[in-house]
Design a protein around this motif. Structure first.
Motif, PDB file in Angstrom:
ATOM      1  N   THR A   1     -10.124   6.946  50.000  1.00 16.24           N
ATOM      2  CA  THR A   1     -10.032   5.497  50.243  1.00 16.24           C
ATOM      3  C   THR A   1      -9.661   4.717  48.987  1.00 16.24           C
ATOM      4  OG1 THR A   1     -12.393   5.150  49.820  1.00 16.24           O
ATOM      5  CG2 THR A   1     -11.756   5.669  52.106  1.00 16.24           C
TER       6      THR A   1
ATOM      7  N   VAL B   1     -13.038   0.150  48.139  1.00 18.21           N
ATOM      8  CA  VAL B   1     -14.311  -0.039  48.838  1.00 18.21           C
ATOM      9  C   VAL B   1     -15.181   1.189  48.581  1.00 18.21           C
ATOM     10  CG1 VAL B   1     -15.375  -0.253  51.132  1.00 18.21           C
ATOM     11  CG2 VAL B   1     -13.279  -1.495  50.619  1.00 18.21           C
ATOM     12  N   THR B   2     -16.423   0.962  48.203  1.00 20.30           N
ATOM     13  CA  THR B   2     -17.368   2.051  47.972  1.00 20.30           C
ATOM     14  C   THR B   2     -17.974   2.512  49.299  1.00 20.30           C
ATOM     15  OG1 THR B   2     -19.274   0.598  47.710  1.00 20.30           O
ATOM     16  CG2 THR B   2     -17.965   1.066  45.708  1.00 20.30           C
TER      17      THR B   2
ATOM     18  N   GLN C   1     -20.356  -0.129  50.586  1.00 28.14           N
ATOM     19  CA  GLN C   1     -19.633  -1.296  51.081  1.00 28.14           C
ATOM     20  C   GLN C   1     -19.057  -1.005  52.465  1.00 28.14           C
ATOM     21  OE1 GLN C   1     -16.858  -1.958  47.867  1.00 28.14           O
ATOM     22  NE2 GLN C   1     -18.233  -3.388  46.833  1.00 28.14           N
ATOM     23  N   PHE C   2     -18.529   0.192  52.643  1.00 30.42           N
ATOM     24  CA  PHE C   2     -18.022   0.603  53.952  1.00 30.42           C
ATOM     25  C   PHE C   2     -19.152   0.568  54.983  1.00 30.42           C
ATOM     26  CE2 PHE C   2     -17.236   4.081  57.016  1.00 30.42           C
ATOM     27  CZ  PHE C   2     -16.081   3.593  57.609  1.00 30.42           C
TER      28      PHE C   2
ATOM     29  N   MET D   1     -19.960  -3.011  55.867  1.00 28.95           N
ATOM     30  CA  MET D   1     -18.923  -3.604  56.721  1.00 28.95           C
ATOM     31  C   MET D   1     -18.998  -3.059  58.149  1.00 28.95           C
ATOM     32  SD  MET D   1     -15.753  -3.741  54.010  1.00 28.95           S
ATOM     33  CE  MET D   1     -14.578  -4.427  55.191  1.00 28.95           C
TER      34      MET D   1
ATOM     35  N   LEU E   1     -18.526  -8.125  48.426  1.00 24.74           N
ATOM     36  CA  LEU E   1     -17.689  -8.213  49.628  1.00 24.74           C
ATOM     37  C   LEU E   1     -17.333  -9.666  49.937  1.00 24.74           C
ATOM     38  CD1 LEU E   1     -19.489  -5.568  51.874  1.00 24.74           C
ATOM     39  CD2 LEU E   1     -17.227  -5.344  50.794  1.00 24.74           C
TER      40      LEU E   1
ATOM     41  N   ARG F   1     -14.593 -10.976  47.724  1.00 23.25           N
ATOM     42  CA  ARG F   1     -13.282 -10.443  48.141  1.00 23.25           C
ATOM     43  C   ARG F   1     -12.813 -11.048  49.462  1.00 23.25           C
ATOM     44  NH1 ARG F   1     -12.852  -4.075  47.978  1.00 23.25           N
ATOM     45  NH2 ARG F   1     -10.780  -4.639  48.735  1.00 23.25           N
TER      46      ARG F   1
ATOM     47  N   LEU G   1     -14.190 -10.533  52.424  1.00 26.06           N
ATOM     48  CA  LEU G   1     -14.301  -9.540  53.494  1.00 26.06           C
ATOM     49  C   LEU G   1     -15.487  -9.792  54.416  1.00 26.06           C
ATOM     50  CD1 LEU G   1     -13.513  -6.385  51.318  1.00 26.06           C
ATOM     51  CD2 LEU G   1     -11.944  -7.694  52.784  1.00 26.06           C
TER      52      LEU G   1
ATOM     53  N   GLY H   1     -11.651  -8.860  56.505  1.00 27.10           N
ATOM     54  CA  GLY H   1     -12.561  -7.724  56.522  1.00 27.10           C
ATOM     55  C   GLY H   1     -12.320  -6.819  57.724  1.00 27.10           C
TER      56      GLY H   1
END
Length: 164
Positions: A40, A45-46, A49-50, A53, A85, A88, A90, A111
């Motif tokens: 990725t 995105v870590t 973070q994924f 989300m 996030l 950004r 998102l 996002g």
């Protein structure tokens, strides 16, 4: 008193860590995170973070505390993840209509689009982690890991952030 030297201590094939499940679990987590980041990399995105989300997508208007519990991170750590996030564009924090102290989380349109692009790469990362296992054992492995986590869930509740 002089400690005995042991060739076994220096030999990785017979070291104490060789028999420790925690060592391999931590190492597998490191590998899984590295493979996720590799697959990725273009998205910045870590893994956490994924997870944030995806949870916000699956539970629109979720409050920050509940989200932290769902992804098994402490609320102060998850706050920083959400801050990044949000910067950004998102994810968005909205005040709850019933309690102004509570922040409800919503993925932004940007996002949502990023997540749609990211999901196939996250799936490839998961497949890369499991690839060394024969296909029939992959589901069994995941089932066993989930069984262990579920059985010990209460132990980890007091310290949801990873220990350094």
């Amino acid at each position: 008193m002089k400690a005995k030297s042991s060739s076994a201590a220096a030999d990785p094939e017979t070291s104490f860590l060789e028999g420790q499940s925690g060592f391999y679990i931590r190492r597998l987590h490191q590998i899984a995170a590295a493979l996720f980041m590799e697959h990725t990399a273009d998205f910045g995105v870590t893994p956490i973070q994924f997870g944030v989300m995806m949870t916000a997508r699956e539970h629109p208007e979720i409050d920050q505390r509940t989200l932290a519990q769902m992804v098994r991170f402490d609320t102060s750590t998850i706050g920083g993840v959400i801050d990044r996030l949000e910067r950004r564009g998102l994810i968005r924090r909205n005040a709850s209509p019933s309690d102004r102290r509570v922040r409800l989380l919503t993925l932004t349109e940007e996002g949502e689009k990023l997540l749609d692009q990211l999901i196939p790469h996250a799936i490839k990362a998961r497949e890369s982690v499991l690839e060394p296992l024969p296909a029939p054992q992959r589901e069994a492995f995941l089932t066993m890991v989930k069984t262990l986590v579920d059985a010990h869930e209460a132990i980890g509740e007091s310290g949801l952030s990873e220990a350094a």
